[in-house]
Motif scaffolding. Structure first.
Motif, PDB file in Angstrom:
ATOM      1  N   LEU A 201      20.721 -47.430  68.968  1.00  0.00           N
ATOM      2  CA  LEU A 201      19.895 -48.624  68.794  1.00  0.00           C
ATOM      3  C   LEU A 201      19.045 -48.523  67.533  1.00  0.00           C
ATOM      4  CD1 LEU A 201      18.987 -51.326  69.956  1.00  0.00           C
ATOM      5  CD2 LEU A 201      17.272 -50.091  71.270  1.00  0.00           C
ATOM      6  N   ALA A 202      18.434 -47.378  67.305  1.00  0.00           N
ATOM      7  CA  ALA A 202      17.603 -47.183  66.117  1.00  0.00           C
ATOM      8  C   ALA A 202      18.437 -47.309  64.841  1.00  0.00           C
ATOM      9  CB  ALA A 202      16.916 -45.821  66.173  1.00  0.00           C
ATOM     10  N   LEU A 203      19.634 -46.737  64.838  1.00  0.00           N
ATOM     11  CA  LEU A 203      20.498 -46.826  63.661  1.00  0.00           C
ATOM     12  C   LEU A 203      20.939 -48.262  63.394  1.00  0.00           C
ATOM     13  CD1 LEU A 203      22.628 -43.604  64.156  1.00  0.00           C
ATOM     14  CD2 LEU A 203      21.138 -44.092  62.216  1.00  0.00           C
ATOM     15  N   TYR A 204      21.248 -49.009  64.459  1.00  0.00           N
ATOM     16  CA  TYR A 204      21.620 -50.413  64.279  1.00  0.00           C
ATOM     17  C   TYR A 204      20.448 -51.242  63.760  1.00  0.00           C
ATOM     18  CZ  TYR A 204      26.389 -50.599  66.081  1.00  0.00           C
ATOM     19  OH  TYR A 204      27.741 -50.466  66.229  1.00  0.00           O
ATOM     20  N   LYS A 205      19.229 -50.850  64.092  1.00  0.00           N
ATOM     21  CA  LYS A 205      18.053 -51.585  63.604  1.00  0.00           C
ATOM     22  C   LYS A 205      17.787 -51.325  62.124  1.00  0.00           C
ATOM     23  CE  LYS A 205      15.403 -52.192  67.840  1.00  0.00           C
ATOM     24  NZ  LYS A 205      14.167 -51.864  68.557  1.00  0.00           N
ATOM     25  N   ILE A 206      18.002 -50.095  61.665  1.00  0.00           N
ATOM     26  CA  ILE A 206      17.698 -49.793  60.262  1.00  0.00           C
ATOM     27  C   ILE A 206      18.868 -50.065  59.323  1.00  0.00           C
ATOM     28  CG2 ILE A 206      15.927 -48.090  60.794  1.00  0.00           C
ATOM     29  CD1 ILE A 206      17.944 -45.907  60.099  1.00  0.00           C
ATOM     30  N   LEU A 207      20.075 -50.185  59.867  1.00  0.00           N
ATOM     31  CA  LEU A 207      21.253 -50.396  59.020  1.00  0.00           C
ATOM     32  C   LEU A 207      21.147 -51.657  58.154  1.00  0.00           C
ATOM     33  CD1 LEU A 207      23.929 -49.082  58.288  1.00  0.00           C
ATOM     34  CD2 LEU A 207      24.983 -50.371  60.137  1.00  0.00           C
ATOM     35  N   PRO A 208      20.729 -52.810  58.678  1.00  0.00           N
ATOM     36  CA  PRO A 208      20.604 -53.999  57.814  1.00  0.00           C
ATOM     37  C   PRO A 208      19.572 -53.824  56.699  1.00  0.00           C
ATOM     38  CG  PRO A 208      20.405 -54.628  60.124  1.00  0.00           C
ATOM     39  CD  PRO A 208      20.464 -53.145  60.072  1.00  0.00           C
ATOM     40  N   ILE A 209      18.540 -53.056  56.956  1.00  0.00           N
ATOM     41  CA  ILE A 209      17.515 -52.806  55.933  1.00  0.00           C
ATOM     42  C   ILE A 209      18.133 -52.016  54.778  1.00  0.00           C
ATOM     43  CG2 ILE A 209      15.328 -51.637  55.458  1.00  0.00           C
ATOM     44  CD1 ILE A 209      14.645 -52.138  58.473  1.00  0.00           C
ATOM     45  N   TYR A 210      18.883 -50.989  55.113  1.00  0.00           N
ATOM     46  CA  TYR A 210      19.525 -50.181  54.086  1.00  0.00           C
ATOM     47  C   TYR A 210      20.602 -50.971  53.346  1.00  0.00           C
ATOM     48  CZ  TYR A 210      17.284 -46.022  56.046  1.00  0.00           C
ATOM     49  OH  TYR A 210      16.378 -45.092  56.479  1.00  0.00           O
ATOM     50  N   LYS A 211      21.350 -51.806  54.076  1.00  0.00           N
ATOM     51  CA  LYS A 211      22.384 -52.616  53.434  1.00  0.00           C
ATOM     52  C   LYS A 211      21.750 -53.591  52.443  1.00  0.00           C
ATOM     53  CE  LYS A 211      26.146 -52.563  56.757  1.00  0.00           C
ATOM     54  NZ  LYS A 211      26.986 -53.338  57.669  1.00  0.00           N
ATOM     55  N   ASP A 212      20.626 -54.161  52.818  1.00  0.00           N
ATOM     56  CA  ASP A 212      19.919 -55.090  51.941  1.00  0.00           C
ATOM     57  C   ASP A 212      19.457 -54.387  50.670  1.00  0.00           C
ATOM     58  OD1 ASP A 212      18.789 -57.616  51.276  1.00  0.00           O
ATOM     59  OD2 ASP A 212      16.817 -56.863  51.890  1.00  0.00           O
ATOM     60  N   LYS A 213      18.938 -53.182  50.815  1.00  0.00           N
ATOM     61  CA  LYS A 213      18.484 -52.415  49.651  1.00  0.00           C
ATOM     62  C   LYS A 213      19.653 -51.971  48.792  1.00  0.00           C
ATOM     63  CE  LYS A 213      14.108 -50.799  51.413  1.00  0.00           C
ATOM     64  NZ  LYS A 213      13.203 -49.677  51.581  1.00  0.00           N
ATOM     65  N   ALA A 214      20.790 -51.684  49.402  1.00  0.00           N
ATOM     66  CA  ALA A 214      21.963 -51.250  48.648  1.00  0.00           C
ATOM     67  C   ALA A 214      22.481 -52.376  47.763  1.00  0.00           C
ATOM     68  CB  ALA A 214      23.062 -50.783  49.596  1.00  0.00           C
ATOM     69  N   VAL A 215      22.369 -53.618  48.236  1.00  0.00           N
ATOM     70  CA  VAL A 215      22.834 -54.761  47.462  1.00  0.00           C
ATOM     71  C   VAL A 215      21.889 -55.049  46.306  1.00  0.00           C
ATOM     72  CG1 VAL A 215      23.207 -57.259  47.547  1.00  0.00           C
ATOM     73  CG2 VAL A 215      24.069 -55.806  49.382  1.00  0.00           C
ATOM     74  N   LYS A 216      20.583 -54.916  46.536  1.00  0.00           N
ATOM     75  CA  LYS A 216      19.580 -55.258  45.526  1.00  0.00           C
ATOM     76  C   LYS A 216      19.517 -54.261  44.379  1.00  0.00           C
ATOM     77  CE  LYS A 216      16.444 -57.890  48.420  1.00  0.00           C
ATOM     78  NZ  LYS A 216      15.126 -57.960  49.009  1.00  0.00           N
ATOM     79  N   ILE A 217      19.785 -53.007  44.659  1.00  0.00           N
ATOM     80  CA  ILE A 217      19.649 -51.971  43.633  1.00  0.00           C
ATOM     81  C   ILE A 217      20.918 -51.909  42.791  1.00  0.00           C
ATOM     82  CG2 ILE A 217      19.410 -49.502  43.223  1.00  0.00           C
ATOM     83  CD1 ILE A 217      17.647 -49.389  45.685  1.00  0.00           C
ATOM     84  N   LYS A 218      20.728 -52.077  41.504  1.00  0.00           N
ATOM     85  CA  LYS A 218      21.851 -51.992  40.567  1.00  0.00           C
ATOM     86  C   LYS A 218      21.655 -50.751  39.716  1.00  0.00           C
ATOM     87  CE  LYS A 218      22.313 -56.966  40.342  1.00  0.00           C
ATOM     88  NZ  LYS A 218      22.176 -58.157  39.517  1.00  0.00           N
ATOM     89  N   PRO A 219      22.737 -50.095  39.338  1.00  0.00           N
ATOM     90  CA  PRO A 219      22.599 -48.903  38.493  1.00  0.00           C
ATOM     91  C   PRO A 219      22.003 -49.281  37.136  1.00  0.00           C
ATOM     92  CG  PRO A 219      24.906 -49.438  38.842  1.00  0.00           C
ATOM     93  CD  PRO A 219      24.099 -50.382  39.669  1.00  0.00           C
ATOM     94  N   THR A 220      21.152 -48.420  36.619  1.00  0.00           N
ATOM     95  CA  THR A 220      20.547 -48.663  35.316  1.00  0.00           C
ATOM     96  C   THR A 220      21.549 -48.298  34.221  1.00  0.00           C
ATOM     97  OG1 THR A 220      19.557 -46.474  35.354  1.00  0.00           O
ATOM     98  CG2 THR A 220      18.192 -48.289  36.100  1.00  0.00           C
ATOM     99  N   PRO A 221      21.664 -49.159  33.231  1.00  0.00           N
ATOM    100  CA  PRO A 221      22.605 -48.840  32.147  1.00  0.00           C
ATOM    101  C   PRO A 221      22.122 -47.651  31.322  1.00  0.00           C
ATOM    102  CG  PRO A 221      21.463 -50.918  31.725  1.00  0.00           C
ATOM    103  CD  PRO A 221      21.020 -50.425  33.062  1.00  0.00           C
ATOM    104  N   LYS A 222      23.060 -46.853  30.880  1.00  0.00           N
ATOM    105  CA  LYS A 222      22.718 -45.674  30.079  1.00  0.00           C
ATOM    106  C   LYS A 222      22.892 -46.022  28.600  1.00  0.00           C
ATOM    107  CE  LYS A 222      24.057 -42.414  33.627  1.00  0.00           C
ATOM    108  NZ  LYS A 222      24.917 -41.297  33.976  1.00  0.00           N
ATOM    109  N   LYS A 223      22.051 -45.428  27.778  1.00  0.00           N
ATOM    110  CA  LYS A 223      22.138 -45.638  26.337  1.00  0.00           C
ATOM    111  C   LYS A 223      23.369 -44.925  25.783  1.00  0.00           C
ATOM    112  CE  LYS A 223      17.287 -46.131  25.189  1.00  0.00           C
ATOM    113  NZ  LYS A 223      16.200 -45.570  24.370  1.00  0.00           N
TER     114      LYS A 223
END
Length: 65
Positions: free
Chosen positions: A40-62
């Motif tokens: 139950l705890a894992l199912y509750k936090i999974l959408p939070i992590y999925k949301d953060k995974a979508v929002k975070i984009k890798p930073t371009p390297k010089k």
């Protein structure tokens, strides 16, 4: 020193843990009782992590050179 959290890997690991716990719970009703809170705890936090995974984009390297 700060460490970057890779949410894509975190989501993948959470899903693997959920699958393992669910499979383990199907084999025994006693295990189902033991694992239910964790699942139950894992199912509750999974959408939070999925949301953060979508929002975070890798930073371009010089480019060097």
């Amino acid at each position: 020193m700060s460490r970057t959290i890779d949410y894509n890997i975190l989501v993948e690991n959470c899903e693997d843990i959920i699958n393992t716990l669910e499979h383990d719970s199907m084999r025994s009703s006693g295990k189902m009782k033991m694992n239910s809170d964790q699942i139950l705890a894992l199912y509750k936090i999974l959408p939070i992590y999925k949301d953060k995974a979508v929002k975070i984009k890798p930073t371009p390297k010089k480019k060097e050179g």
